[in-house]
Design a protein around this motif. Structure first.
Motif, PDB file in Angstrom:
ATOM      1  N   ALA A 224      -6.162 -22.307  10.846  1.00 38.77           N
ATOM      2  CA  ALA A 224      -7.433 -21.597  11.081  1.00 38.77           C
ATOM      3  C   ALA A 224      -7.412 -20.794  12.376  1.00 38.77           C
ATOM      4  N   ASP A 225      -6.591 -21.223  13.359  1.00 37.91           N
ATOM      5  CA  ASP A 225      -6.585 -20.511  14.643  1.00 37.91           C
ATOM      6  C   ASP A 225      -5.388 -19.563  14.776  1.00 37.91           C
ATOM      7  N   GLU A 226      -4.757 -19.227  13.645  1.00 37.57           N
ATOM      8  CA  GLU A 226      -3.631 -18.294  13.704  1.00 37.57           C
ATOM      9  C   GLU A 226      -4.009 -16.928  13.152  1.00 37.57           C
ATOM     10  N   LEU A 227      -3.433 -15.923  13.801  1.00 38.89           N
ATOM     11  CA  LEU A 227      -3.623 -14.534  13.385  1.00 38.89           C
ATOM     12  C   LEU A 227      -2.305 -14.046  12.802  1.00 38.89           C
ATOM     13  N   LEU A 228      -2.353 -13.457  11.626  1.00 42.81           N
ATOM     14  CA  LEU A 228      -1.163 -12.795  11.082  1.00 42.81           C
ATOM     15  C   LEU A 228      -1.015 -11.491  11.838  1.00 42.81           C
ATOM     16  N   THR A 229       0.141 -11.283  12.482  1.00 40.60           N
ATOM     17  CA  THR A 229       0.273 -10.084  13.320  1.00 40.60           C
ATOM     18  C   THR A 229       1.228  -9.048  12.738  1.00 40.60           C
ATOM     19  N   GLU A 230       2.266  -9.505  12.033  1.00 38.31           N
ATOM     20  CA  GLU A 230       3.266  -8.533  11.573  1.00 38.31           C
ATOM     21  C   GLU A 230       3.869  -8.965  10.244  1.00 38.31           C
ATOM     22  N   ILE A 231       4.202  -7.964   9.439  1.00 39.70           N
ATOM     23  CA  ILE A 231       4.881  -8.178   8.153  1.00 39.70           C
ATOM     24  C   ILE A 231       6.231  -7.492   8.284  1.00 39.70           C
ATOM     25  N   ARG A 232       7.316  -8.258   8.072  1.00 40.48           N
ATOM     26  CA  ARG A 232       8.671  -7.699   8.175  1.00 40.48           C
ATOM     27  C   ARG A 232       9.274  -7.615   6.783  1.00 40.48           C
ATOM     28  N   VAL A 233       9.566  -6.395   6.374  1.00 43.57           N
ATOM     29  CA  VAL A 233      10.049  -6.199   5.007  1.00 43.57           C
ATOM     30  C   VAL A 233      11.474  -5.639   5.047  1.00 43.57           C
ATOM     31  N   PRO A 234      12.442  -6.361   4.443  1.00 42.92           N
ATOM     32  CA  PRO A 234      13.820  -5.842   4.445  1.00 42.92           C
ATOM     33  C   PRO A 234      13.901  -4.463   3.804  1.00 42.92           C
ATOM     34  N   LYS A 235      14.772  -3.617   4.349  1.00 48.02           N
ATOM     35  CA  LYS A 235      14.985  -2.295   3.733  1.00 48.02           C
ATOM     36  C   LYS A 235      15.590  -2.482   2.336  1.00 48.02           C
ATOM     37  N   MET A 236      15.223  -1.599   1.420  1.00 39.63           N
ATOM     38  CA  MET A 236      15.674  -1.768   0.034  1.00 39.63           C
ATOM     39  C   MET A 236      17.088  -1.234  -0.194  1.00 39.63           C
ATOM     40  N   GLN A 237      17.597  -0.482   0.758  1.00 38.82           N
ATOM     41  CA  GLN A 237      18.981   0.011   0.716  1.00 38.82           C
ATOM     42  C   GLN A 237      19.386   0.584  -0.642  1.00 38.82           C
ATOM     43  N   GLY A 238      18.548   1.461  -1.132  1.00 42.68           N
ATOM     44  CA  GLY A 238      18.892   2.181  -2.362  1.00 42.68           C
ATOM     45  C   GLY A 238      18.677   1.401  -3.649  1.00 42.68           C
ATOM     46  N   ALA A 239      18.072   0.216  -3.561  1.00 41.89           N
ATOM     47  CA  ALA A 239      17.824  -0.564  -4.790  1.00 41.89           C
ATOM     48  C   ALA A 239      16.900   0.218  -5.727  1.00 41.89           C
ATOM     49  N   GLY A 240      17.120   0.043  -7.037  1.00 41.92           N
ATOM     50  CA  GLY A 240      16.185   0.610  -8.003  1.00 41.92           C
ATOM     51  C   GLY A 240      14.932  -0.254  -8.041  1.00 41.92           C
TER      52      GLY A 240
ATOM     53  N   ALA B  54       8.377   5.264   2.571  1.00 37.53           N
ATOM     54  CA  ALA B  54       8.844   6.048   1.426  1.00 37.53           C
ATOM     55  C   ALA B  54      10.368   6.083   1.401  1.00 37.53           C
ATOM     56  N   GLU B  55      10.970   6.129   2.588  1.00 34.77           N
ATOM     57  CA  GLU B  55      12.431   6.202   2.650  1.00 34.77           C
ATOM     58  C   GLU B  55      13.082   4.826   2.448  1.00 34.77           C
ATOM     59  N   HIS B  56      12.518   3.797   3.072  1.00 34.79           N
ATOM     60  CA  HIS B  56      13.228   2.510   3.110  1.00 34.79           C
ATOM     61  C   HIS B  56      12.641   1.420   2.215  1.00 34.79           C
ATOM     62  N   VAL B  57      11.334   1.469   1.948  1.00 37.46           N
ATOM     63  CA  VAL B  57      10.722   0.443   1.078  1.00 37.46           C
ATOM     64  C   VAL B  57       9.719   1.127   0.133  1.00 37.46           C
ATOM     65  N   PRO B  58      10.227   2.036  -0.728  1.00 43.80           N
ATOM     66  CA  PRO B  58       9.304   2.819  -1.562  1.00 43.80           C
ATOM     67  C   PRO B  58       8.455   1.949  -2.494  1.00 43.80           C
ATOM     68  N   LEU B  59       8.961   0.791  -2.889  1.00 46.24           N
ATOM     69  CA  LEU B  59       8.178  -0.070  -3.790  1.00 46.24           C
ATOM     70  C   LEU B  59       6.856  -0.484  -3.129  1.00 46.24           C
ATOM     71  N   LEU B  60       6.900  -0.797  -1.835  1.00 46.05           N
ATOM     72  CA  LEU B  60       5.679  -1.237  -1.146  1.00 46.05           C
ATOM     73  C   LEU B  60       4.685  -0.070  -0.996  1.00 46.05           C
ATOM     74  N   ALA B  61       5.196   1.111  -0.650  1.00 45.44           N
ATOM     75  CA  ALA B  61       4.302   2.272  -0.517  1.00 45.44           C
ATOM     76  C   ALA B  61       3.633   2.572  -1.859  1.00 45.44           C
ATOM     77  N   HIS B  62       4.414   2.472  -2.929  1.00 46.77           N
ATOM     78  CA  HIS B  62       3.872   2.750  -4.258  1.00 46.77           C
ATOM     79  C   HIS B  62       2.818   1.707  -4.642  1.00 46.77           C
ATOM     80  N   ALA B  63       3.125   0.425  -4.378  1.00 49.17           N
ATOM     81  CA  ALA B  63       2.161  -0.638  -4.712  1.00 49.17           C
ATOM     82  C   ALA B  63       0.853  -0.409  -3.958  1.00 49.17           C
ATOM     83  N   ALA B  64       0.946  -0.004  -2.679  1.00 49.51           N
ATOM     84  CA  ALA B  64      -0.270   0.227  -1.882  1.00 49.51           C
ATOM     85  C   ALA B  64      -1.114   1.341  -2.494  1.00 49.51           C
ATOM     86  N   SER B  65      -0.461   2.314  -3.125  1.00 49.37           N
ATOM     87  CA  SER B  65      -1.212   3.432  -3.714  1.00 49.37           C
ATOM     88  C   SER B  65      -2.015   2.989  -4.936  1.00 49.37           C
TER      89      SER B  65
END
Ligand SMILES: Cc1cc2nc3c(=O)[nH]c(=O)nc-3n(C[C@H](O)[C@H](O)[C@H](O)COP(=O)(O)OP(=O)(O)OC[C@H]3O[C@@H](n4cnc5c(N)ncnc54)[C@H](O)[C@@H]3O)c2cc1C
Length: 274
Positions: free
Chosen positions: A163-179, A88-99
């Motif tokens: 086929a033998d790879e597992l996705l383990t982490e998603i790294r999302v840059p902070k939005m730094q106040g972007a609208g 909510a603080e750093h990547v609000p767009l992603l939290a909103h999309a998940a909702s």
């Protein structure tokens, strides 16, 4: 609506999941929340003979501040993404999309890693993390590698993961106040998007992801170029479908989707600028 017979194995760690995939070969599939794979199995569009359950790998369920980006474990449920104070603080767009993913039951079971690995162009989160310039971490028998979101989606339900790879982490840059702005056009509140848009902008920079505008999630780079050149939201939105290849389905023709994309990109950019 009854899946074909399959064996079920539960993995206790990421390493065990990868080794089980190696052991069972191409007929095996990992299952996380099961909210994309099980419907396909019930329709017999997927018939894995072995299901490797990674849904209880709790050490891959986290949301952490990692300095310039937020690190999200692949097994993090949509509901945790939606409710995260860090996001909510750093990547609000992603939290909103998940909702806006499905309904509460879907959001309590489905995982962000499953949504991205499944590579469905109609999903909300892959287009959002694409717009945000995310990086994905994949772990396989030979170690880990990073894949840029823009290189990840290679075709309908096809990703750069082997086929033998597992996705383990998603790294999302902070939005730094972007609208930011989010638009999802659907018939009923909990439906999939007929067309969706996730957009952010800040000081001449921007990212616009389109949902259901082609066989993969689309990055609308032409809109970003137009904005960087000084175009208004309405002018830039005219380029909304430049990178897209919208398909026809029961809900919409390609022409209708193109029109919707222009309208929704304009609205999302106006939200982002407000
Ligand atoms: C009724 C309903 C409505 C929905 N509405 C929406 C919606 O509006 N918007 C939206 O975006 N989504 C929607 N979804 C999809 C939902 O978001 C799914 O949860 C998500 O797409 C897949 O996540 P999952 O954890 O359930 O993956 P699963 O179904 O478990 O797996 C999907 C695929 O990804 C692979 N996989 C899973 N995790 C990994 C991993 N970590 N590494 C490698 N491969 C992996 C699996 O092998 C499988 O091939 C809906 C689903 C349902 C059932």
């Amino acid at each position: 609506m009854i899946p074909a017979q399959f064996e079920y194995v539960r993995a206790g760690s990421a390493e065990e999941a990868i080794s089980l995939i190696g052991e069972h070969g191409e007929d095996a599939k990992m299952i996380a929340g099961g909210h994309s794979l099980l419907p396909l199995m019930k329709l017999r569009l997927a018939q894995p003979s072995v299901l490797i359950d990674i849904g209880r790998l709790t050490d891959l369920s986290y949301i952490r501040d990692a300095g310039d980006h937020i690190a999200i474990g692949a097994l993090t449920r949509h509901m945790d993404v939606e409710k995260s104070p860090v996001l909510a603080e750093h990547v609000p767009l992603l939290a909103h999309a998940a909702s806006h993913v499905g309904d509460p039951q879907v959001r309590h079971r489905g995982t962000i890693g499953g949504s991205i690995a499944h590579s469905d162009p109609a999903s909300d989160l892959p287009a959002t993390t694409l717009a945000l310039g995310a990086t994905y971490v994949a772990q396989g028998p030979n170690g880990t590698r990073e894949i840029a979101a823009k290189d990840f989606h290679q075709g309908f339900l096809t990703s750069a993961l082997s086929a033998d790879e597992l996705l383990t982490e998603i790294r999302v840059p902070k939005m730094q106040g972007a609208g930011w702005g989010f638009q999802k056009f659907n018939r009923r509140a909990q439906d999939w998007a007929i067309v969706g848009v996730s957009a952010w902008k800040r000081n001449g920079e921007s990212g616009i992801g389109l949902v259901n505008m082609g066989s993969v999630p689309i990055l609308a780079s032409s809109v970003s170029s137009a904005l960087a050149g000084g175009a208004s939201a309405a002018e830039a939105a005219e380029a909304a479908a430049a990178e897209a290849e919208p398909q026809a389905d029961l809900n919409a023709t390609p022409e209708y989707r193109t029109h919707l994309a222009k309208v929704l990109v304009r609205r999302a950019l106006e939200q982002a600028g407000a």
